[in-house]
Design an enzyme around this catalytic site. Structure first.
Site, mmCIF file in Angstrom:
data_model
loop_
_atom_site.group_PDB
_atom_site.id
_atom_site.type_symbol
_atom_site.label_atom_id
_atom_site.label_comp_id
_atom_site.label_asym_id
_atom_site.label_seq_id
_atom_site.Cartn_x
_atom_site.Cartn_y
_atom_site.Cartn_z
ATOM 1 N N LEU A 1 0.761 -1.050 -0.104
ATOM 2 C CA LEU A 1 -0.019 -0.102 0.083
ATOM 3 C C LEU A 1 1.026 1.225 0.138
ATOM 4 C CD1 LEU A 1 -3.129 -0.669 2.278
ATOM 5 C CD2 LEU A 1 -2.431 -1.203 -0.147
ATOM 6 N N ASP B 1 -0.323 -9.760 -4.841
ATOM 7 C CA ASP B 1 1.136 -9.076 -4.670
ATOM 8 C C ASP B 1 0.824 -7.556 -5.456
ATOM 9 O OD1 ASP B 1 3.595 -8.356 -4.492
ATOM 10 O OD2 ASP B 1 4.680 -9.552 -5.798
#
Lengths: 434, 310
Positions: free
Chosen positions: A65, A308
């Site tokens: 993130l 991912d």
């Protein structure tokens, strides 16, 4: 909060081996009942799920993130919105941020912001300080601050002794180690899978052995230490074989695979004319590897599907192949990609319960977090999908700040239509409610 | 005369034997111009070309520049600074800025494989790849074929042995594609550590033994040992390399009597090739350089579609 009733959907709950039509009653953020013909009270909100697939909320156990430090690529809020749009009710965020999440204060920062995000965001802590592979990070204190597992993902732990100690120490505080398997010397300078395609393109290769030798090492270490080890983004046939054997011997190892490794091969680099959105680590492998990954997923060797999600700003990717960062952003299309594989019938043994298990039940079990089940009393995290709906991958319209996907323009059959977190609808028919 | 139906020249892999033949035939007429006393034709008058070199080059750059001058094109040469530098201007910005000044064709050499593809996707101008990383060097492949054709009259059924650092060589890759399309049999030789990891796509045989590879060869091409691209540990020393793999008259004694000796330059004399061989009667190394100008004139002509004024 009004009670919510999801009527007449096809409910798939691998945690109870249930697959059939049922209604789900939700109140107080929890699942109250899963039964046929539940009657709504006057104040109950009703979702007509006839013809739709109702499943425990999907969990993406491997996302980046970029927050703190690289908020121009993604932040916790945009990443959580992307997750909600993609049908995920929870994600686990990797630690390669800046500063690195190797300290309870960074874990606390992520945890605090997560409270205001659209879906559940679980922090993963770094295994070693600064991801440097030299000293163990404070796993215990980070666990207390909310970290659900530990990984230097993005980098391997080069030193075998450090890895051994990490596994051993983690076993003592009952936490999970997630390994990014790569021999950094064998992979050094590599840009794509080493093979006939890299030879033609003149790009330095990352041999399958770079992953397999390191995986073999860590499996041997796990025998020595005990504890729980999870293998991130498995990409080669040899790794699948190693894992199958290790599981056969009863080792406590689990593994995940990404949609791009299941769906693409190194040919994509060539066919796209060196497009940097095909540059990812581990690299897109051969067709033989891809087939083996499916076999591993179907026979239980591989436990989970994880995106991912590695968002990169367009400017970072808009350079020569050698200079572009590795990574594919995938939160918003992981479920559609997998549903499309199912609806197309390309993979004969692929079933919806298997997909739900790999994308919800297993990740919850591996991370030891709530969710992954529709058992009454569980948090009301639910994903509803429509197989009849199709979409064209358009990263311009994504909630993620980045759009680096090699799947742009693909038409996919199957899409999430509701994402429900703690009984709150956070996404309805592609639109986020906040 | 026909023109090429393509915007860019990125590699020989994607080129057909017909296209290669057209370029080589055109190059023959271009060489006639070079043999005139006044080596200048107005064919590309008013057309503008950018030479963008991110890596050092002597032969390729000089020969492109001369080709442009002989054809009366206006050209500008820029030595690029590597875009791997974070603060540097990106390749895309560099070329877009020059493009709006009216450039119609960009000749680029670049250390990254695929960079010419990237450029071609991003600009309207034609792109000629003057060497991209370890990928291809199509104009070198064309000039090598032109030179062989000139000496042997054909490429079909010739046996060509390419010896040395195939792994890092864009010249080898272009020649492997081009020569096989034109009907030659190509083999490669060198230490296994200097071979590409997988040669199946090229369909050529690799020999760890040079003597075996050059057996009955019509052409033996030495490749430069690319010291700047070695990742370390690929071979023990220059001394050992030269002893085991360096081309000498003795080592290639099994080749045909009239074998041609080639080298794309720049040579490491005494490493991959002995001076005796490089300067000997079978060497066509300097002819390769002459061919380079003719082939590049041909490509500029075919790409920019010069109106016939001669």
């Amino acid at each position: 909060m009004k009670p919510l009733l999801i009527k007449e959907g096809r409910v798939i709950d691998p945690s109870r081996k249930f697959d059939g039509q049922a209604d789900i009653l939700i109140s107080e953020g929890k699942i109250q009942a899963v039964e046929k013909n539940l009657k709504p009270s006057p104040e109950t909100e009703v979702i007509d799920a006839a013809g739709l697939i109702v499943m425990p909320g999907l969990i993406d156990m491997h996302v980046h993130l970029r927050d703190p430090g690289y908020e121009y690529k993604e932040d916790i809020f945009s990443g959580a919105r992307a997750a909600a749009a993609g049908g995920f009710t929870a994600v686990a965020a990797m630690a390669n941020t800046d500063p690195v999440s190797d300290d309870p204060s960074v874990i606390g920062y992520i945890h605090d912001r997560a409270a205001r995000a659209a879906v559940r965001v679980y922090p993963l802590g770094a295994l070693t300080k600064g991801l440097e592979g030299k000293e163990l990070a404070e796993l215990g204190r980070m666990k207390q601050a909310g970290a659900v597992g530990f990984s230097d993902d993005g980098k391997p732990v080069v030193n075998g002794t450090i890895m051994r100690n990490a596994l051993l120490y983690a076993s003592g505080i009952d936490t999970l180690v997630i390994a990014h398997e790569e021999d950094s010397h064998l992979a050094s300078g590599g840009m794509m899978h080493e093979g006939p395609v890299s030879s033609v393109l003149g790009l330095r290769g990352i041999p399958s052995a770079a992953e397999e030798t390191m995986l073999a090492r860590d499996l041997m270490l796990l025998k020595l230490t005990g504890g729980r080890l999870h293998i991130a983004h498995v990409s080669t046939a040899g790794s699948v074989d190693l894992l199958r054997r290790a599981k056969g011997e009863g080792l406590a190892v689990t593994a995940e695979v990404t949609p791009h490794h299941l769906l693409l091969t190194d040919r994509a680099v060539k066919n796209s004319g060196y497009h940097t959105n095909t540059k990812v680590n581990p690299p897109l492998r051969s067709e033989h590897d891809r087939q083996s990954l499916w076999e591993g997923l179907l026979d239980g060797t591989i436990d989970a599907i994880a995106s991912d999600h590695a968002p990169h700003h367009a400017d970072d990717k808009d350079v020569e192949f050698d200079f572009a960062p590795f990574g594919i952003a995938g939160l918003e299309i992981t479920l559609p990609l997998m549903l499309d594989e199912f609806t197309s019938g390309r993979i004969k043994k692929l079933t919806l319960p298997l997909l739900v298990e790999k994308m919800s039940t297993s990740p919850a079990t591996i991370l030891g977090i709530a969710g992954g089940s529709l058992r009454p009393g569980s948090p009301a995290d639910i994903t509803i999908a429509d197989l009849a709906q199709s979409l064209t991958v358009n990263p311009e319209a994504w909630h993620s700040k980045s759009g680096n996907t090699p799947f742009a323009g693909r038409r996919l059959a199957g899409a999430p239509v509701y994402t429900i977190v703690s009984g709150m609808v956070v996404m309805k028919e592609g639109v986020l409610t906040e | 005369m026909q023109t090429l139906r393509r915007k860019d020249i990125l590699g020989l892999e994607e080129m057909s034997a017909e296209e290669i033949t057209l370029i080589l035939e055109t190059a023959r007429s271009m060489r006639e111009i070079m043999q005139r006393k006044i080596k200048k034709v107005p064919t590309l008058r008013g057309r503008s070309v950018l030479n963008l070199f991110y890596e050092p080059s002597t032969r390729t750059k000089a020969s492109f520049e001369l080709a442009q001058k002989y054809m009366s094109a206006d050209s500008v040469s820029v030595a690029g600074t590597s875009s791997s530098l974070v603060k540097g201007e990106t390749l895309k910005d560099t070329v877009r800025n020059v493009e709006v000044m009216g450039i119609e064709c960009v000749i680029m050499r670049h250390p990254a494989s695929g960079s010419s593809h990237y450029l071609a996707h991003n600009v309207e101008a034609s792109v000629i790849n003057a060497g991209d990383g370890m990928h291809e060097h199509p104009t070198q492949g064309l000039l090598d074929m032109f030179t062989i054709l000139d000496k042997k009259g054909r490429l079909e059924e010739l046996k060509v042995a390419i010896v040395g650092d195939i792994r890092h060589s864009r010249v080898a890759r272009s020649n492997l594609w081009g020569m096989q399309k034109m009907g030659a049999e190509v083999v490669v030789a060198g230490p296994p550590t200097l071979m590409p990891p997988d040669l199946t796509a090229f369909g050529v045989k690799a020999f760890p033994n040079v003597e075996e590879a050059v057996e009955n060869a019509d052409v033996v091409m030495a490749l430069r040992l690319q010291k700047e691209r070695q990742e370390g540990g690929l071979f023990p020393s220059l001394r050992e390399y030269s002893e085991l793999y360096g081309l000498t008259p003795q080592r290639i004694s099994g080749a045909k009597e009239d074998v041609l000796i080639m080298h794309p330059g720049p040579m490491n004399r005494g490493v991959e090739i002995s001076s005796e061989l490089a300067d000997g009667p079978r060497s066509i190394i300097l002819e390769q350089v002459t061919s380079g100008v003719a082939v590049r004139m041909a490509l500029l002509y075919l790409l920019l579609g010069g109106t016939k004024e001669e």
